[in-house]
Motif scaffolding. Sequence first.
Motif, PDB file in Angstrom:
ATOM      1  N   LEU A 172      -1.347  29.820  16.633  1.00  0.00           N
ATOM      2  CA  LEU A 172      -0.966  30.070  15.243  1.00  0.00           C
ATOM      3  C   LEU A 172       0.146  31.105  15.144  1.00  0.00           C
ATOM      4  O   LEU A 172       1.050  30.990  14.303  1.00  0.00           O
ATOM      5  CB  LEU A 172      -2.192  30.526  14.442  1.00  0.00           C
ATOM      6  CG  LEU A 172      -3.280  29.470  14.222  1.00  0.00           C
ATOM      7  CD1 LEU A 172      -4.490  30.088  13.546  1.00  0.00           C
ATOM      8  CD2 LEU A 172      -2.745  28.316  13.385  1.00  0.00           C
ATOM      9  N   THR A 173       0.092  32.136  15.986  1.00  0.00           N
ATOM     10  CA  THR A 173       1.112  33.181  15.943  1.00  0.00           C
ATOM     11  C   THR A 173       2.472  32.640  16.385  1.00  0.00           C
ATOM     12  O   THR A 173       3.500  32.911  15.749  1.00  0.00           O
ATOM     13  CB  THR A 173       0.704  34.363  16.831  1.00  0.00           C
ATOM     14  OG1 THR A 173      -0.613  34.788  16.474  1.00  0.00           O
ATOM     15  CG2 THR A 173       1.666  35.527  16.661  1.00  0.00           C
ATOM     16  N   VAL A 174       2.502  31.876  17.469  1.00  0.00           N
ATOM     17  CA  VAL A 174       3.760  31.304  17.947  1.00  0.00           C
ATOM     18  C   VAL A 174       4.276  30.253  16.962  1.00  0.00           C
ATOM     19  O   VAL A 174       5.494  30.166  16.713  1.00  0.00           O
ATOM     20  CB  VAL A 174       3.580  30.698  19.346  1.00  0.00           C
ATOM     21  CG1 VAL A 174       4.858  30.007  19.812  1.00  0.00           C
ATOM     22  CG2 VAL A 174       3.187  31.778  20.349  1.00  0.00           C
ATOM     23  N   ALA A 175       3.373  29.463  16.378  1.00  0.00           N
ATOM     24  CA  ALA A 175       3.792  28.452  15.407  1.00  0.00           C
ATOM     25  C   ALA A 175       4.468  29.091  14.204  1.00  0.00           C
ATOM     26  O   ALA A 175       5.447  28.558  13.668  1.00  0.00           O
ATOM     27  CB  ALA A 175       2.588  27.617  14.968  1.00  0.00           C
ATOM     28  N   ALA A 176       3.949  30.245  13.770  1.00  0.00           N
ATOM     29  CA  ALA A 176       4.580  30.958  12.662  1.00  0.00           C
ATOM     30  C   ALA A 176       6.006  31.375  13.011  1.00  0.00           C
ATOM     31  O   ALA A 176       6.903  31.351  12.160  1.00  0.00           O
ATOM     32  CB  ALA A 176       3.749  32.186  12.298  1.00  0.00           C
ATOM     33  N   GLY A 177       6.244  31.738  14.266  1.00  0.00           N
ATOM     34  CA  GLY A 177       7.588  32.094  14.685  1.00  0.00           C
ATOM     35  C   GLY A 177       8.512  30.887  14.743  1.00  0.00           C
ATOM     36  O   GLY A 177       9.668  30.960  14.312  1.00  0.00           O
ATOM     37  N   PRO A 210       9.584  38.088  19.766  1.00  0.00           N
ATOM     38  CA  PRO A 210       8.597  38.999  19.159  1.00  0.00           C
ATOM     39  C   PRO A 210       7.282  38.320  18.810  1.00  0.00           C
ATOM     40  O   PRO A 210       6.214  38.919  18.944  1.00  0.00           O
ATOM     41  CB  PRO A 210       9.321  39.509  17.905  1.00  0.00           C
ATOM     42  CG  PRO A 210      10.770  39.338  18.198  1.00  0.00           C
ATOM     43  CD  PRO A 210      10.849  38.095  19.022  1.00  0.00           C
ATOM     44  N   HIS A 211       7.353  37.067  18.356  1.00  0.00           N
ATOM     45  CA  HIS A 211       6.120  36.352  18.022  1.00  0.00           C
ATOM     46  C   HIS A 211       5.302  36.043  19.281  1.00  0.00           C
ATOM     47  O   HIS A 211       4.072  36.079  19.246  1.00  0.00           O
ATOM     48  CB  HIS A 211       6.450  35.059  17.283  1.00  0.00           C
ATOM     49  CG  HIS A 211       6.952  35.272  15.892  1.00  0.00           C
ATOM     50  ND1 HIS A 211       8.269  35.567  15.618  1.00  0.00           N
ATOM     51  CD2 HIS A 211       6.313  35.262  14.689  1.00  0.00           C
ATOM     52  CE1 HIS A 211       8.430  35.708  14.319  1.00  0.00           C
ATOM     53  NE2 HIS A 211       7.258  35.527  13.734  1.00  0.00           N
ATOM     54  N   ILE A 212       5.987  35.722  20.368  1.00  0.00           N
ATOM     55  CA  ILE A 212       5.271  35.465  21.617  1.00  0.00           C
ATOM     56  C   ILE A 212       4.577  36.740  22.099  1.00  0.00           C
ATOM     57  O   ILE A 212       3.398  36.714  22.506  1.00  0.00           O
ATOM     58  CB  ILE A 212       6.245  34.936  22.686  1.00  0.00           C
ATOM     59  CG1 ILE A 212       6.808  33.580  22.267  1.00  0.00           C
ATOM     60  CG2 ILE A 212       5.551  34.820  24.048  1.00  0.00           C
ATOM     61  CD1 ILE A 212       7.882  33.049  23.195  1.00  0.00           C
ATOM     62  N   LEU A 213       5.296  37.857  22.027  1.00  0.00           N
ATOM     63  CA  LEU A 213       4.692  39.134  22.423  1.00  0.00           C
ATOM     64  C   LEU A 213       3.543  39.507  21.491  1.00  0.00           C
ATOM     65  O   LEU A 213       2.512  40.003  21.935  1.00  0.00           O
ATOM     66  CB  LEU A 213       5.753  40.232  22.425  1.00  0.00           C
ATOM     67  CG  LEU A 213       6.866  40.099  23.476  1.00  0.00           C
ATOM     68  CD1 LEU A 213       7.898  41.192  23.300  1.00  0.00           C
ATOM     69  CD2 LEU A 213       6.272  40.154  24.886  1.00  0.00           C
ATOM     70  N   MET A 214       3.711  39.260  20.193  1.00  0.00           N
ATOM     71  CA  MET A 214       2.636  39.543  19.251  1.00  0.00           C
ATOM     72  C   MET A 214       1.413  38.681  19.547  1.00  0.00           C
ATOM     73  O   MET A 214       0.270  39.153  19.488  1.00  0.00           O
ATOM     74  CB  MET A 214       3.118  39.308  17.824  1.00  0.00           C
ATOM     75  CG  MET A 214       2.026  39.459  16.769  1.00  0.00           C
ATOM     76  SD  MET A 214       1.272  41.097  16.766  1.00  0.00           S
ATOM     77  CE  MET A 214       2.524  42.016  15.919  1.00  0.00           C
ATOM     78  N   ALA A 215       1.624  37.415  19.873  1.00  0.00           N
ATOM     79  CA  ALA A 215       0.504  36.541  20.227  1.00  0.00           C
ATOM     80  C   ALA A 215      -0.235  37.089  21.436  1.00  0.00           C
ATOM     81  O   ALA A 215      -1.478  37.118  21.466  1.00  0.00           O
ATOM     82  CB  ALA A 215       1.013  35.129  20.503  1.00  0.00           C
ATOM     83  N   ALA A 216       0.508  37.541  22.446  1.00  0.00           N
ATOM     84  CA  ALA A 216      -0.127  38.100  23.643  1.00  0.00           C
ATOM     85  C   ALA A 216      -0.916  39.359  23.304  1.00  0.00           C
ATOM     86  O   ALA A 216      -2.041  39.553  23.795  1.00  0.00           O
ATOM     87  CB  ALA A 216       0.935  38.405  24.696  1.00  0.00           C
ATOM     88  N   VAL A 217      -0.353  40.214  22.453  1.00  0.00           N
ATOM     89  CA  VAL A 217      -1.049  41.461  22.082  1.00  0.00           C
ATOM     90  C   VAL A 217      -2.316  41.154  21.291  1.00  0.00           C
ATOM     91  O   VAL A 217      -3.381  41.757  21.529  1.00  0.00           O
ATOM     92  CB  VAL A 217      -0.109  42.376  21.278  1.00  0.00           C
ATOM     93  CG1 VAL A 217      -0.883  43.553  20.690  1.00  0.00           C
ATOM     94  CG2 VAL A 217       1.015  42.895  22.165  1.00  0.00           C
ATOM     95  N   LEU A 218      -2.246  40.222  20.342  1.00  0.00           N
ATOM     96  CA  LEU A 218      -3.420  39.885  19.532  1.00  0.00           C
ATOM     97  C   LEU A 218      -4.538  39.310  20.398  1.00  0.00           C
ATOM     98  O   LEU A 218      -5.715  39.679  20.236  1.00  0.00           O
ATOM     99  CB  LEU A 218      -3.027  38.886  18.443  1.00  0.00           C
ATOM    100  CG  LEU A 218      -2.137  39.424  17.322  1.00  0.00           C
ATOM    101  CD1 LEU A 218      -1.741  38.300  16.372  1.00  0.00           C
ATOM    102  CD2 LEU A 218      -2.826  40.540  16.554  1.00  0.00           C
ATOM    103  N   VAL A 219      -4.192  38.410  21.307  1.00  0.00           N
ATOM    104  CA  VAL A 219      -5.207  37.841  22.194  1.00  0.00           C
ATOM    105  C   VAL A 219      -5.762  38.914  23.123  1.00  0.00           C
ATOM    106  O   VAL A 219      -6.973  38.976  23.372  1.00  0.00           O
ATOM    107  CB  VAL A 219      -4.616  36.668  23.000  1.00  0.00           C
ATOM    108  CG1 VAL A 219      -5.615  36.176  24.047  1.00  0.00           C
ATOM    109  CG2 VAL A 219      -4.241  35.520  22.075  1.00  0.00           C
ATOM    110  N   PHE A 220      -4.886  39.767  23.633  1.00  0.00           N
ATOM    111  CA  PHE A 220      -5.335  40.854  24.507  1.00  0.00           C
ATOM    112  C   PHE A 220      -6.349  41.736  23.789  1.00  0.00           C
ATOM    113  O   PHE A 220      -7.412  42.070  24.351  1.00  0.00           O
ATOM    114  CB  PHE A 220      -4.130  41.685  24.945  1.00  0.00           C
ATOM    115  CG  PHE A 220      -4.475  42.837  25.851  1.00  0.00           C
ATOM    116  CD1 PHE A 220      -4.470  42.684  27.233  1.00  0.00           C
ATOM    117  CD2 PHE A 220      -4.814  44.082  25.331  1.00  0.00           C
ATOM    118  CE1 PHE A 220      -4.802  43.736  28.070  1.00  0.00           C
ATOM    119  CE2 PHE A 220      -5.139  45.150  26.156  1.00  0.00           C
ATOM    120  CZ  PHE A 220      -5.133  44.971  27.530  1.00  0.00           C
TER     121      PHE A 220
END
Length: 558
Positions: A172-177, A210-220
């Motif tokens: 969902l995070t990457v899709a938003a990007g 940034p969205h890819i990094l945010m996705a990684a941080v949220l999952v982490f």
Amino acid sequence: MPTLRVAPVEAGLKAAIKPRLNPFSFIYAAAGAYIAAFLVLPVGRILVETAFALAEAEAPLEPGFGEYVARITLNSVFVAGFTALVSVALGLPLAFFTVKVMTPARGLFRVLLALPLITPPFISAFATILLLGRTGVLTQLLVRIGLPEVYIYGPAGLTLTHVLHFTPLAYLTVAAGLQVVPAAVEEAAASLGSGTARTLVRVVLPYIRPHILMAAVLVFLASFGDVGAPLLLAGDFRVLPLETYTSFNSFQVDRRVSLILASWSILLAFLVLLIMKRLMAQTQVAHTFTTRTFVYRARLLRWLGFGFCLAATGLLFLPYVVIVISSFGTVWTTGLLPAAFTLRNYQFILTNLQDIKNSLVLSTIGTPLCVGLAFSLGKLFRDYGPRAAWLDYLVLLPFVIPGVVIGIGLVKGYPGFQPLGIPLLLPIAYSVRRLPYALRVATAGYSRIDRTIEEASLALGASPWRTFWRVTWPQLIPALAATSAVAFIRIITELGSTLIILPPGWRTAPVAIFYYAAEGFIGRASAISVVLIAIVALGSALANLDYSRLIGRLKTRL
């Protein structure tokens, strides 16, 4: 001849509509006091008690304690990091095929891929045991074809469970990007002779970094703070949230251990929060051009996307299929299906509804508290903007601090807080713990309101209160419904803080699932899991209704 000085109309309007005393100040103060009492003070108490316990301790900590803390921290980081890596690796192509490619049934895939997020992680952990436990379905298939069994009680099982559960979050995070990548950028690359693969690597991926990094941080963060899956699957592999919980509940462990582990979790949370806020700032890009999405229509890509999305969706939903089958089973041992099918598990659950009733009662109390806080703080952030940024940092803390730590802080800050026989500390913990989710939805609702309409109302003589209730509030009703549904879904599935605060006689449905699974009542655990999934699915359906259209229809009929 003297010149006539006329004040600008805009300045006059601002002077007319800006009151000396904000009439919402009392609401802001009440919301701030609530956050201070039930978030700041409990977290601060843990830090202060830890400092005093270490300063006044007569006996030193056990030898090797530092190495122990480092080991469980590294264990948690390893599982969370690997989970984030795999989840993003799966979520990225899923987002590409459902957003950028005319994949057949991509609308259906978007809905299905988001559904696993409405269930708590410990249900996925329970399903992993049914699939890959010593007598699991997949384990038996592996043995029959001559492959070795997979030992899931440890990092492998934890990582697999978290990947199955948190991949939709990365998706969902990457899709938003991907949805905000301007079509003109990709069209320009194509016109210059760049192929599809080169455009994706050289243009699209850097744009959504940034969205890819945010996705990684949220999952982490979600994986790092989870305690439900480790309770069922960790085995001898120790992670930070689980050790914090067990040390707090054990009478044989030095009381300083739980305090130190909780304080260490808080310090790590502050560090991750700084990283998270910076990434959030990078993902909020204000575009000065249209962001029409460029769609790839190549036949090969379309059917490749369909196959990949179908396989990924089947993999993510496999645990829930097994849970449903198990809920109707009697004994599931060495067969690919239960020995027999029955309705007794559901009969037992439906004749012993106290756990579900407790969850509904506590969630019904906690949801209005959470929603009220979300809309009060959302308006505060809208009115004061950058001046309230520090409070935004503070409110995000419950997202990065494990629920176990928040529960410990509240228990230590308000021991025995149970007025009228109702454990109000639990709904309070829920409202604080799930506030970041509700606040983001409420803030999005405020952001869609045109300020010029409110300014026009104020300029025509309406008071701030009348303007809010007659102009702003009707536009917030769809956001109110969505916020309430999101808060309810997240609250009714909360496990970490519940395990710490739960008083006798108030066992909730998530806790019941954990106890039934731990005691070997697999059918009962599956049945109550299905009931809980049905409840949160109903809440999710309510959150996705078009309330603006429904309200319009009601008005026309009336």
